[in-house]
Design a protein around this motif. Structure first.
Motif, PDB file in Angstrom:
ATOM      1  N   GLN A   1     -13.188   2.498  15.735  1.00  0.00           N
ATOM      2  CA  GLN A   1     -13.228   2.596  17.194  1.00  0.00           C
ATOM      3  C   GLN A   1     -12.780   3.971  17.692  1.00  0.00           C
ATOM      4  O   GLN A   1     -13.026   4.323  18.851  1.00  0.00           O
ATOM      5  CB  GLN A   1     -12.373   1.507  17.845  1.00  0.00           C
ATOM      6  CG  GLN A   1     -10.880   1.598  17.549  1.00  0.00           C
ATOM      7  CD  GLN A   1     -10.481   0.796  16.330  1.00  0.00           C
ATOM      8  OE1 GLN A   1     -11.331   0.492  15.475  1.00  0.00           O
ATOM      9  NE2 GLN A   1      -9.224   0.434  16.236  1.00  0.00           N
ATOM     10  N   ASP A   2     -12.125   4.757  16.833  1.00  0.00           N
ATOM     11  CA  ASP A   2     -11.667   6.090  17.233  1.00  0.00           C
ATOM     12  C   ASP A   2     -12.651   7.189  16.856  1.00  0.00           C
ATOM     13  O   ASP A   2     -12.409   8.364  17.167  1.00  0.00           O
ATOM     14  CB  ASP A   2     -10.306   6.396  16.583  1.00  0.00           C
ATOM     15  CG  ASP A   2      -9.209   5.461  17.071  1.00  0.00           C
ATOM     16  OD1 ASP A   2      -9.375   4.881  18.165  1.00  0.00           O
ATOM     17  OD2 ASP A   2      -8.198   5.299  16.359  1.00  0.00           O
ATOM     18  N   ILE A   3     -13.742   6.847  16.176  1.00  0.00           N
ATOM     19  CA  ILE A   3     -14.675   7.872  15.704  1.00  0.00           C
ATOM     20  C   ILE A   3     -15.839   8.060  16.663  1.00  0.00           C
ATOM     21  O   ILE A   3     -16.152   9.183  17.065  1.00  0.00           O
ATOM     22  CB  ILE A   3     -15.188   7.514  14.290  1.00  0.00           C
ATOM     23  CG1 ILE A   3     -14.018   7.554  13.294  1.00  0.00           C
ATOM     24  CG2 ILE A   3     -16.283   8.491  13.852  1.00  0.00           C
ATOM     25  CD1 ILE A   3     -14.411   7.181  11.876  1.00  0.00           C
ATOM     26  N   THR A   4     -16.501   6.976  17.042  1.00  0.00           N
ATOM     27  CA  THR A   4     -17.650   7.079  17.942  1.00  0.00           C
ATOM     28  C   THR A   4     -17.813   5.785  18.719  1.00  0.00           C
ATOM     29  O   THR A   4     -17.031   4.848  18.565  1.00  0.00           O
ATOM     30  CB  THR A   4     -18.937   7.408  17.153  1.00  0.00           C
ATOM     31  OG1 THR A   4     -19.988   7.704  18.084  1.00  0.00           O
ATOM     32  CG2 THR A   4     -19.348   6.256  16.269  1.00  0.00           C
TER      33      THR A   4
ATOM     34  N   TYR B   1     -22.857   2.926  16.145  1.00  0.00           N
ATOM     35  CA  TYR B   1     -22.811   2.123  14.926  1.00  0.00           C
ATOM     36  C   TYR B   1     -23.983   1.159  14.863  1.00  0.00           C
ATOM     37  O   TYR B   1     -24.560   0.934  13.785  1.00  0.00           O
ATOM     38  CB  TYR B   1     -21.498   1.356  14.850  1.00  0.00           C
ATOM     39  CG  TYR B   1     -20.280   2.235  14.716  1.00  0.00           C
ATOM     40  CD1 TYR B   1     -20.201   3.207  13.727  1.00  0.00           C
ATOM     41  CD2 TYR B   1     -19.191   2.106  15.575  1.00  0.00           C
ATOM     42  CE1 TYR B   1     -19.091   4.013  13.593  1.00  0.00           C
ATOM     43  CE2 TYR B   1     -18.081   2.908  15.459  1.00  0.00           C
ATOM     44  CZ  TYR B   1     -18.031   3.862  14.476  1.00  0.00           C
ATOM     45  OH  TYR B   1     -16.931   4.672  14.342  1.00  0.00           O
ATOM     46  N   LYS B   2     -24.356   0.592  15.995  1.00  0.00           N
ATOM     47  CA  LYS B   2     -25.485  -0.333  16.017  1.00  0.00           C
ATOM     48  C   LYS B   2     -26.783   0.393  15.690  1.00  0.00           C
ATOM     49  O   LYS B   2     -27.632  -0.115  14.943  1.00  0.00           O
ATOM     50  CB  LYS B   2     -25.575  -1.010  17.384  1.00  0.00           C
ATOM     51  CG  LYS B   2     -24.434  -1.977  17.670  1.00  0.00           C
ATOM     52  CD  LYS B   2     -24.591  -2.636  19.032  1.00  0.00           C
ATOM     53  CE  LYS B   2     -23.436  -3.597  19.305  1.00  0.00           C
ATOM     54  NZ  LYS B   2     -23.561  -4.237  20.651  1.00  0.00           N
TER      55      LYS B   2
ATOM     56  N   ALA C   1     -19.963  -3.494   8.592  1.00  0.00           N
ATOM     57  CA  ALA C   1     -20.366  -4.851   8.244  1.00  0.00           C
ATOM     58  C   ALA C   1     -20.782  -5.661   9.470  1.00  0.00           C
ATOM     59  O   ALA C   1     -21.713  -6.467   9.410  1.00  0.00           O
ATOM     60  CB  ALA C   1     -19.224  -5.557   7.508  1.00  0.00           C
ATOM     61  N   SER C   2     -20.114  -5.446  10.587  1.00  0.00           N
ATOM     62  CA  SER C   2     -20.431  -6.209  11.793  1.00  0.00           C
ATOM     63  C   SER C   2     -21.741  -5.767  12.436  1.00  0.00           C
ATOM     64  O   SER C   2     -22.253  -6.453  13.329  1.00  0.00           O
ATOM     65  CB  SER C   2     -19.295  -6.088  12.813  1.00  0.00           C
ATOM     66  OG  SER C   2     -19.097  -4.732  13.178  1.00  0.00           O
TER      67      SER C   2
END
Length: 263
Positions: A120-123, A128-129, A135-136
């Motif tokens: 959550q601190d990277i992008t 991510y989607k 994994a999520s």
């Protein structure tokens, strides 16, 4: 007095001279490369899990960005994709039985993630989607796309939870460490029940939260020793192996009955 042609030539030369320094000062695009400490891993019946080290480097990093720790790297080791059937048990007349099931295609059998910082601190989550990273965010493709979306989502969640509970899906925050401004080391976990086959290592480079580039490499995991011989026979001669297994079970039961029977 300067003629028209000479005047035009002078203007062109002036523009080229002005543009040359700008081109020379254009920063090169950053890139990323990775290399595995080994390209194959042999496991035996006593394999209890291991840590795999992946080395990598940044190409053309900006020294200022590097000093400010605004480069982030996420490394993923993704297992071979295979079909998976998820079943739901319910109690019927006091007995637990399998009622509903959902089949998913091309599911990564294992998925180990190492990061420089918490995800959550990277992008942003949308990044991510879009990258199907984490994994999520893996897309679990149902064999029957016409099933109820709520049912598919329920079984998808159960599949991810099951994989995480068995250690096949894992996350190692801080598992990527920079050794210098352009060199880094990542540590991903191989679960005790890691599947055999071709695994894919992928490294994602982020700069100030923006995705820059990706690099990949392959890792082969195979069984060794007596277990490998059994594995090969079971796959190459499945019918004979099944007959042998049933015969061995029957023989073991018969011998047990002889040994432990009461006169």
């Amino acid at each position: 007095m300067m003629g028209p042609k000479a005047f035009v030539a002078a203007i062109v030369l002036s523009l080229l001279a002005a543009a040359a320094p700008a081109r020379a000062q254009t920063p090169l695009t950053e890139g990323i490369q990775i290399g595995l400490s080994t390209d194959n891993v042999s496991i035996t019946a006593g394999f209890s899990g291991a840590d795999l080290t992946i080395f990598g480097s940044l190409e053309n990093p900006d020294p200022l960005v590097a000093r400010q720790n605004r480069y982030d790297v996420i490394v993923v080791l993704e297992g071979p994709p295979r079909p998976v059937v998820v079943r739901r048990k319910d109690r019927v007349l006091g007995v637990w039985v399998n009622l509903d099931s959902e089949t998913f295609e091309n599911v990564p059998m294992s998925y180990s993630v190492a990061t420089t910082r918490p995800l959550q601190d990277i992008t942003e989550p949308n990044s991510y989607k879009q990258l199907s990273l984490g994994a999520s965010n893996l897309y679990m493709q149902p064999a029957d796309a016409g099933d109820n979306p709520a049912t598919i989502e329920e079984f998808t969640t159960a599949l991810r939870e099951r994989k995480a509970a068995t250690g096949l899906y894992s996350e190692n925050v801080g598992g990527v460490q920079f050794l210098s401004q352009n060199l880094f080391r990542a540590t991903v976990r191989l679960a005790p029940n890691v599947p055999v086959g071709t695994h894919k290592a992928r490294a994602f480079l982020f700069k100030s939260g923006l995705f820059i580039k990706e690099s990949s490499a392959q890792l082969e995991i195979r069984k060794s020793g007596f277990e490998q011989s059994i594995f090969r026979v079971a796959h190459n001669y499945s019918f004979l192996y099944g007959v042998f297994a049933i015969s061995l079970a029957m023989l073991t039961g018969w011998l047990g009955r002889l040994i432990f029977r009461k006169d």
